[in-house]
Scaffold this active site. Sequence first.
Site, PDB file in Angstrom:
ATOM      1  N   LYS A   1     -44.714  -4.329 -15.358  1.00 15.54           N
ATOM      2  CA  LYS A   1     -45.516  -3.813 -14.231  1.00 15.54           C
ATOM      3  C   LYS A   1     -46.766  -4.673 -14.034  1.00 15.54           C
ATOM      4  O   LYS A   1     -47.197  -4.902 -12.914  1.00 15.54           O
ATOM      5  CB  LYS A   1     -45.940  -2.356 -14.465  1.00 15.54           C
ATOM      6  CG  LYS A   1     -44.802  -1.380 -14.549  1.00 15.54           C
ATOM      7  CD  LYS A   1     -44.203  -1.051 -13.197  1.00 15.54           C
ATOM      8  CE  LYS A   1     -43.058  -0.061 -13.364  1.00 15.54           C
ATOM      9  NZ  LYS A   1     -42.241   0.125 -12.201  1.00 15.54           N
TER      10      LYS A   1
ATOM     11  N   LYS B   1     -32.121  -4.050 -13.491  1.00 17.36           N
ATOM     12  CA  LYS B   1     -31.400  -2.779 -13.601  1.00 17.36           C
ATOM     13  C   LYS B   1     -31.423  -2.003 -12.279  1.00 17.36           C
ATOM     14  O   LYS B   1     -32.331  -2.172 -11.468  1.00 17.36           O
ATOM     15  CB  LYS B   1     -31.942  -1.944 -14.755  1.00 17.36           C
ATOM     16  CG  LYS B   1     -33.107  -1.068 -14.449  1.00 17.36           C
ATOM     17  CD  LYS B   1     -33.443  -0.203 -15.648  1.00 17.36           C
ATOM     18  CE  LYS B   1     -34.600   0.704 -15.317  1.00 17.36           C
ATOM     19  NZ  LYS B   1     -34.261   2.082 -15.105  1.00 17.36           N
TER      20      LYS B   1
ATOM     21  N   LYS C   1     -34.140   3.915  -9.118  1.00 13.52           N
ATOM     22  CA  LYS C   1     -34.359   4.842  -8.006  1.00 13.52           C
ATOM     23  C   LYS C   1     -35.263   4.245  -6.934  1.00 13.52           C
ATOM     24  O   LYS C   1     -35.073   4.493  -5.760  1.00 13.52           O
ATOM     25  CB  LYS C   1     -35.114   6.075  -8.507  1.00 13.52           C
ATOM     26  CG  LYS C   1     -34.338   7.018  -9.293  1.00 13.52           C
ATOM     27  CD  LYS C   1     -35.255   8.186  -9.611  1.00 13.52           C
ATOM     28  CE  LYS C   1     -35.192   8.541 -11.057  1.00 13.52           C
ATOM     29  NZ  LYS C   1     -36.204   7.894 -11.880  1.00 13.52           N
TER      30      LYS C   1
HETATM   31  N1  AQP Z   1     -29.829   1.441 -14.493  1.00 10.94           N
HETATM   32  C1  AQP Z   1     -29.717   2.356 -15.441  1.00 10.94           C
HETATM   33  N2  AQP Z   1     -28.661   2.322 -16.303  1.00 10.94           N
HETATM   34  C2  AQP Z   1     -28.527   3.262 -17.276  1.00 10.94           C
HETATM   35  N3  AQP Z   1     -29.412   4.278 -17.466  1.00 10.94           N
HETATM   36  C3  AQP Z   1     -30.466   4.336 -16.633  1.00 10.94           C
HETATM   37  N4  AQP Z   1     -31.493   5.186 -16.543  1.00 10.94           N
HETATM   38  C4  AQP Z   1     -32.298   4.822 -15.517  1.00 10.94           C
HETATM   39  N5  AQP Z   1     -31.810   3.727 -14.910  1.00 10.94           N
HETATM   40  C5  AQP Z   1     -30.673   3.395 -15.574  1.00 10.94           C
HETATM   41  C6  AQP Z   1     -31.691   6.330 -17.444  1.00 10.94           C
HETATM   42  O1  AQP Z   1     -31.850   7.501 -16.656  1.00 10.94           O
HETATM   43  C7  AQP Z   1     -32.685   8.416 -17.355  1.00 10.94           C
HETATM   44  C8  AQP Z   1     -33.745   8.931 -16.429  1.00 10.94           C
HETATM   45  O2  AQP Z   1     -34.560   7.835 -16.045  1.00 10.94           O
HETATM   46  P1  AQP Z   1     -36.012   8.057 -15.495  1.00 10.94           P
HETATM   47  O3  AQP Z   1     -35.920   8.686 -14.197  1.00 10.94           O
HETATM   48  O4  AQP Z   1     -36.796   8.846 -16.452  1.00 10.94           O
HETATM   49  O5  AQP Z   1     -36.716   6.647 -15.484  1.00 10.94           O
HETATM   50  P2  AQP Z   1     -36.281   5.197 -15.164  1.00 10.94           P
HETATM   51  O6  AQP Z   1     -35.501   4.637 -16.306  1.00 10.94           O
HETATM   52  O7  AQP Z   1     -37.525   4.469 -14.807  1.00 10.94           O
HETATM   53  O8  AQP Z   1     -35.334   5.359 -13.913  1.00 10.94           O
HETATM   54  P3  AQP Z   1     -35.296   4.473 -12.622  1.00 10.94           P
HETATM   55  O9  AQP Z   1     -34.156   4.993 -11.818  1.00 10.94           O
HETATM   56  O10 AQP Z   1     -35.298   3.030 -12.934  1.00 10.94           O
HETATM   57  O11 AQP Z   1     -36.622   4.878 -11.859  1.00 10.94           O
HETATM   58  P4  AQP Z   1     -37.806   3.960 -11.285  1.00 10.94           P
HETATM   59  O12 AQP Z   1     -37.210   3.144 -10.179  1.00 10.94           O
HETATM   60  O13 AQP Z   1     -38.799   4.945 -10.774  1.00 10.94           O
HETATM   61  O14 AQP Z   1     -38.316   3.167 -12.439  1.00 10.94           O
HETATM   62  C9  AQP Z   1     -33.266   7.662 -18.556  1.00 10.94           C
HETATM   63  O15 AQP Z   1     -32.559   8.057 -19.715  1.00 10.94           O
HETATM   64  C10 AQP Z   1     -33.010   6.225 -18.204  1.00 10.94           C
HETATM   65  O16 AQP Z   1     -32.898   5.402 -19.343  1.00 10.94           O
END
Ligand code: AQP
Length: 327
Positions: free
Chosen positions: A112, A194, A197
């Site tokens: 970040k 990766k 969201k």
């Molecule tokens: N690409 C991914 N592959 C496998 N697992 C994933 N997780 C997220 N992206 C992937 C897993 O989903 C759970 C919830 O995630 P989170 O919402 O707490 O946070 P994150 O990992 O930051 O999810 P995002 O979708 O990538 O959100 P943003 O875009 O806001 O950063 C966790 O168990 C995570 O590992």
Amino acid sequence: MKKRVFSGIKPSGSPQLGNYLGAIRRWAAEQDEYDNVFCIVDLHAITEYVEPAELKQYIREQTGMLIASGIDPDKSILFQQSHVHEHSELAWILNCYIPMGWMQRMTQYKEKVEEQKEQVSVGVFDYPSLMAADILLYDTDIVPVGDDQKQHVELTRDVAQRFNYIYGETFKLPEPVTGEVGARIMGLEDPTRKMSKSEGGSGQSIALLDSENVIRRKIMRATTDSQRDVVFDESRPGIFNLLTIYQTITGESRNDIENRFHGKGYGDFKKALGEVVVETLHQVQKRYAEITADPSYLESILKKGADKATPIAREKLAQVRERIGLG
Ligand code: AQP
């Protein structure tokens, strides 16, 4: 006694296929084995700006999607983080026992900082402390995480150990657990990053609420390479990721999948993958539509969840306050 599992999901966008395959689906499948605490971590979501109306909508979507994916709020605790104030208070206390150097080593924070430089919020920096509070308040045994979050659970263990060393046994040390296949689903446009969201609107991520046609189109347009063979080859990240998605959903072995698509090209494989993803998400979307038809249903679920989580969190925080001399 069943082991306690704490799982958090951040309402920072519409849930996407990586969240589902890497986390939610597994949480639901293993629900009866454990004593589960599922948390919609809204305080983590505000570490980066989200429109207030969108945040509300994302909280509803995450809650609805967990239930639509099979999480049973009568068996498990399902609640919204900010409804249980003990999370913020314990995070502050833990801040005082975490050296800056530990936090500065966190990969997500460093990424970040690369993007946002000095505009990165203190909340992003402090994220692991709040996550540690989430986990430690509930005497968690296991934290199922994608491999990107593993480092934060290690930090949680470190601060718990430090606190226990100073004040005596207070916190249980949690174990991070990552699934082997699907632990990291990559983006469709840039398979070196990766799926997430925050890129839900683009071709990079498949949102769980995307229509069938959008899902098929995103998969057909996914980045691959100039070769033809449909094989698991990590040096070809695009096709490797698509095959991983296929494998995670179908549960078939790599060999079986390669044999099935032997002699066929990427186009045929992508069509088949599109159908597999559409079929899986169709069930979840159908259930989601039923759940959200009653606007007050999700609110009542979150209220009941907070009523169950609060006494557990309150008791642990009282013990912590007592130990450090605030009680
Ligand atoms: N690409 C991914 N592959 C496998 N697992 C994933 N997780 C997220 N992206 C992937 C897993 O989903 C759970 C919830 O995630 P989170 O919402 O707490 O946070 P994150 O990992 O930051 O999810 P995002 O979708 O990538 O959100 P943003 O875009 O806001 O950063 C966790 O168990 C995570 O590992």
